[in-house]
Design a protein around this motif. Structure first.
Motif, PDB file in Angstrom:
ATOM      1  N   MET A 288      15.409 -30.299 -21.543  1.00 54.69           N
ATOM      2  CA  MET A 288      14.826 -31.388 -21.120  1.00 54.69           C
ATOM      3  C   MET A 288      13.516 -31.921 -21.670  1.00 54.69           C
ATOM      4  O   MET A 288      12.539 -30.959 -21.856  1.00 54.69           O
TER       5      MET A 288
ATOM      6  N   ILE B 163      12.508 -26.612 -20.509  1.00 50.89           N
ATOM      7  CA  ILE B 163      11.542 -27.983 -20.554  1.00 50.89           C
ATOM      8  C   ILE B 163      10.953 -27.864 -21.944  1.00 50.89           C
ATOM      9  O   ILE B 163      10.416 -26.917 -22.278  1.00 50.89           O
TER      10      ILE B 163
ATOM     11  N   GLY C  19       9.557 -32.612 -13.974  1.00 50.80           N
ATOM     12  CA  GLY C  19      10.830 -32.010 -14.453  1.00 50.80           C
ATOM     13  C   GLY C  19      11.009 -30.648 -13.924  1.00 50.80           C
ATOM     14  O   GLY C  19      12.053 -30.255 -13.483  1.00 50.80           O
TER      15      GLY C  19
END
Length: 292
Positions: free
Chosen positions: A266, A194, A249
């Motif tokens: 992400m 992430i 997320g």
């Protein structure tokens, strides 16, 4: 609810900020938590997470009627991470997901940053991720399953002024993620990263962070952080992100909903990496509001 029922998550840097938010969000969905934090201070100039911080994370997770093991440990020490995995397996039976979240930074021109600060930032931000993943890998290989979530940064994709060590480390996290995804995919283990934008956590809330947002040493105030966050995001009325934005997320990557996803970067940054520069419209709107 229940997207993490029966699962156990190991989270580093869980005492406060993003790490605490991740622990709470996963627990809300049914996960039990292994929370590691309270590192040695080293050369980091602001206060790192304390025992009281970690105790608060425990209290918040237990209020959700989930089990949590709190471990005082430092990602700069492999034995601390190995011990966390061993204890988690002994008390909770398994580890289904790991969130390598612990981070730190300092500020200054790259040629002036003391060597000890370079070492500490790289040791926490990238080597700490490596140690965390190394610790949990044999267990996940044995089970033939697992979700590894590495917290990088938008700075893993772009440069920046006066924190070159942090940028170097966050780029390294992405390279490591891609290598791990390739090596562990055949074992049924997923590895993703992430890339958060500017998140409202203690890592930014100190004089060095304020000064960075204000554009020079001694110029920053707490308000500078909020104004800088507005310039960073593309979306209207979005400034610094709440830690919970990143936790959503984390939850998706930890859950079975992402079971076909590995090697993903992400991005959760309010659209920052889409922009060619800063969003001055948000700054103008904020300034006009303050003048009314």
């Amino acid at each position: 609810m229940g997207r993490m029922n029966g699962k156990v998550a190991l989270i580093t840097g869980a005492g406060r900020g993003q790490g605490r938010a991740h622990a709470i969000r996963l627990a809300e969905e049914g996960a039990d938590i292994i929370a590691l934090d309270c590192p040695a201070q080293g050369s980091i100039p602001y206060q790192l997470a304390t025992e009281a911080d970690l105790d608060e994370t425990v209290k918040r997770v237990e209020a959700l009627d989930r089990r949590i093991i709190a471990i005082h440990g430092d990602v700069r020490t492999q034995s601390d991470l190995d011990g966390a995995v061993q204890r988690g397996m002994a008390e909770l039976g398994q580890i289904d997901t790991v969130v390598a979240n612990a981070g730190a930074w300092t500020v200054g021109p790259f040629w002036e940053i003391p060597e000890e600060e370079w070492k500490d930032v790289l040791d926490i931000v990238v080597h700490g991720v490596v140690r965390t993943i190394r610790a949990v890998t044999p267990h996940m290989i044995e089970r033939g399953t697992g979700s590894m979530i590495l917290i990088s940064s938008g700075n893993g994709r772009e440069g920046g002024v006066n924190y070159a060590h942090y940028i170097t480390a966050k780029h390294g996290v992405l390279g490591f993620m891609k290598a791990v995804a390739l090596e562990l995919g055949p074992h049924g283990i997923r590895c993703n990263a992430i890339l958060p934008g500017v998140v409202r956590t203690p890592i930014l809330d100190w004089q060095g962070g304020w000064d960075l947002m204000a554009g020079g040493p001694g110029l920053g105030t707490k308000e500078s952080m909020e104004i800088g966050g507005k310039a960073y995001a593309l979306l209207k009325d979005v400034g610094m992100l709440p830690p919970s934005a990143i936790s959503e997320g984390v939850l998706w990557l930890a859950s079975d909903e992402s079971r076909y996803v590995t090697g993903l970067e992400m991005i959760i940054d309010g659209g920052h990496l889409t922009m060619p520069g800063l969003n001055m419209a948000n700054i103008a709107a904020m300034t006009a509001e303050q003048q009314q």
